[in-house]
Write a protein that holds these residues in place. Structure first.
Motif, PDB file in Angstrom:
ATOM      1  N   GLY A   1       0.777  -1.235   0.000  1.00  0.00           N
ATOM      2  CA  GLY A   1       0.000   0.000   0.000  1.00  0.00           C
ATOM      3  C   GLY A   1       0.804   1.279   0.000  1.00  0.00           C
ATOM      4  N   PHE A   2       2.126   1.179  -0.070  1.00  0.00           N
ATOM      5  CA  PHE A   2       2.955   2.382  -0.122  1.00  0.00           C
ATOM      6  C   PHE A   2       3.109   2.846  -1.571  1.00  0.00           C
ATOM      7  N   THR A   3       3.242   4.135  -1.739  1.00  0.00           N
ATOM      8  CA  THR A   3       3.309   4.718  -3.085  1.00  0.00           C
ATOM      9  C   THR A   3       4.750   5.049  -3.457  1.00  0.00           C
ATOM     10  N   VAL A   4       4.931   5.381  -4.743  1.00  0.00           N
ATOM     11  CA  VAL A   4       6.260   5.785  -5.210  1.00  0.00           C
ATOM     12  C   VAL A   4       6.691   7.074  -4.497  1.00  0.00           C
ATOM     13  N   TYR A   5       5.716   7.895  -4.088  1.00  0.00           N
ATOM     14  CA  TYR A   5       6.043   9.123  -3.370  1.00  0.00           C
ATOM     15  C   TYR A   5       6.535   8.815  -1.958  1.00  0.00           C
ATOM     16  N   ASP A   6       5.919   7.790  -1.341  1.00  0.00           N
ATOM     17  CA  ASP A   6       6.401   7.358  -0.025  1.00  0.00           C
ATOM     18  C   ASP A   6       7.842   6.871  -0.121  1.00  0.00           C
ATOM     19  N   VAL A   7       8.124   6.101  -1.166  1.00  0.00           N
ATOM     20  CA  VAL A   7       9.467   5.563  -1.364  1.00  0.00           C
ATOM     21  C   VAL A   7      10.464   6.686  -1.600  1.00  0.00           C
ATOM     22  N   ALA A   8      10.096   7.601  -2.492  1.00  0.00           N
ATOM     23  CA  ALA A   8      10.996   8.719  -2.786  1.00  0.00           C
ATOM     24  C   ALA A   8      11.276   9.536  -1.533  1.00  0.00           C
ATOM     25  N   GLY A   9      10.268   9.720  -0.724  1.00  0.00           N
ATOM     26  CA  GLY A   9      10.433  10.516   0.486  1.00  0.00           C
ATOM     27  C   GLY A   9      11.337   9.853   1.503  1.00  0.00           C
ATOM     28  N   VAL A  10      11.172   8.546   1.700  1.00  0.00           N
ATOM     29  CA  VAL A  10      11.969   7.856   2.705  1.00  0.00           C
ATOM     30  C   VAL A  10      13.428   7.728   2.259  1.00  0.00           C
ATOM     31  N   VAL A  11      13.652   7.648   0.934  1.00  0.00           N
ATOM     32  CA  VAL A  11      15.019   7.587   0.422  1.00  0.00           C
ATOM     33  C   VAL A  11      15.705   8.946   0.543  1.00  0.00           C
ATOM     34  N   SER A  12      14.984   9.991   0.168  1.00  0.00           N
ATOM     35  CA  SER A  12      15.570  11.335   0.249  1.00  0.00           C
ATOM     36  C   SER A  12      15.860  11.741   1.687  1.00  0.00           C
ATOM     37  N   ALA A  13      15.081  11.204   2.625  1.00  0.00           N
ATOM     38  CA  ALA A  13      15.302  11.498   4.043  1.00  0.00           C
ATOM     39  C   ALA A  13      16.436  10.659   4.635  1.00  0.00           C
ATOM     40  N   GLY A  14      16.985   9.744   3.860  1.00  0.00           N
ATOM     41  CA  GLY A  14      18.085   8.923   4.343  1.00  0.00           C
ATOM     42  C   GLY A  14      17.664   7.813   5.290  1.00  0.00           C
ATOM     43  N   MET A  15      16.361   7.547   5.372  1.00  0.00           N
ATOM     44  CA  MET A  15      15.874   6.503   6.271  1.00  0.00           C
ATOM     45  C   MET A  15      16.045   5.116   5.653  1.00  0.00           C
ATOM     46  N   LEU A  16      16.017   5.065   4.319  1.00  0.00           N
ATOM     47  CA  LEU A  16      16.249   3.826   3.585  1.00  0.00           C
ATOM     48  C   LEU A  16      17.188   4.113   2.422  1.00  0.00           C
ATOM     49  N   ASN A  17      17.915   3.085   1.993  1.00  0.00           N
ATOM     50  CA  ASN A  17      18.817   3.216   0.845  1.00  0.00           C
ATOM     51  C   ASN A  17      18.368   2.283  -0.268  1.00  0.00           C
ATOM     52  N   ARG A  18      18.741   2.617  -1.472  1.00  0.00           N
ATOM     53  CA  ARG A  18      18.404   1.779  -2.621  1.00  0.00           C
ATOM     54  C   ARG A  18      19.546   0.814  -2.933  1.00  0.00           C
TER      55      ARG A  18
END
Length: 296
Positions: free
Chosen positions: A34-51
């Motif tokens: 249920g998470f969106t591409v915007y959720d993913v982009a946000g968590v990556v930009s915040a440094g909480m997750l890495n790709r």
């Protein structure tokens, strides 16, 4: 709640969701949750997750072995997965490389940091798995390690209740190495050291009965009716009281007619021929069939 607050809440929720899955998840599973591409982009930009390889998201603290496996589209397996599960590993198996299972059709992977396993284990795997199922882990261990070392890992998995001996015996292994281990692996050994000892004596044609209760206490091994073997692990006798307790137990056994042979970690691992020959000599002298008091 403001838009900014909702976005921050979603980032925290997504990071927590990934963390609960060993700190690594595929983007398709994230979208399915249920998470969106915007959720993913946000968590990556915040440094909480890495790709990793675009399709994987990992937490900063994710186990490096899982990250390495995802990086080549594979799964952590063999002794690397065994280490993650906390199985007993012999010193010879503590390699620096990460052991990774990949599909037989995968492109060739050149990396000194990875040990690639191309064979398929008996259990099916999903496309987004980052760790092999236990049965596949043991399958690769059977092929990767010398037989005695592999057996220590298998019996450690049983002790950790990751699998049971009866389940292993019923698996269609399609492998002579794994099938042979499945016929002897048991839950009787309290440690990898006991596994090595019992298997070594089995190879010498000697049957060791494990965890027999005598005088109100279990002994590590009993050969015949009267030859007791005791094994001291690497961290054994951390205090003088521990040593005295074992000496008292040995004395009580001797007074009941038993012969007691005690060996330590170093002897079993590095002086095996001497250990085996000592026991065979004791048996040649009849130490395993002396009369004992009927107290067990």
């Amino acid at each position: 709640m403001s838009t900014t607050s909702r976005a921050a809440s979603r980032r925290a929720e997504l990071a927590s969701w990934v963390r609960a899955r060993n700190g690594i998840s595929h983007s398709s599973d994230i979208r399915a949750a249920g998470f969106t591409v915007y959720d993913v982009a946000g968590v990556v930009s915040a440094g909480m997750l890495n790709r990793v390889r675009r399709s994987w998201l990992v937490t900063p603290e994710c186990d490096a072995r899982r990250v390495a496996a995802a990086g080549v589209g594979g799964r952590v397996t063999c002794i690397s997965a065994a280490a993650i599960h906390g199985f007993w590993l012999p010193d010879s198996a503590r390699a620096e490389q990460t052991h990774v299972a990949v599909k037989g059709t995968a492109s060739r992977i050149a990396s000194d940091a990875l040990r690639i396993h191309w064979g398929n284990g008996p259990a099916p795997t999903g496309p987004n798995e980052t760790e092999d199922p236990i049965l596949n882990v043991l399958f690769h261990v059977a092929h990767c390690l010398p037989r005695r070392d592999a057996l220590t890992v298998w019996e450690s998995a049983i002790r950790k209740k990751a699998v049971t001996a009866d389940v292993l015996a019923r698996v269609a292994w399609r492998s002579a190495e794994a099938g042979a281990l499945a016929t002897v692996a048991s839950a009787l050994s309290d440690s990898g050291l006991e596994t090595l000892f019992v298997d070594g004596m089995r190879g010498a044609g000697v049957r060791v009965e494990q965890q027999v209760w005598i005088d109100g206490h279990p002994v590590d091994g009993l050969i015949g009716s009267s030859l007791v073997t005791q094994l001291d692990g690497f961290a054994h006798h951390s205090s003088a009281a521990d040593r005295r307790r074992d000496l008292d137990a040995d004395a009580r056994l001797v007074l009941r007619g038993y012969v007691v042979l005690r060996f330590d970690y170093y002897q079993v691992l590095f002086q095996w021929d001497q250990v085996r020959d000592t026991i065979l000599t004791a048996m040649a002298q009849g130490a395993h069939r002396r009369p004992v008091l009927a107290v067990r």
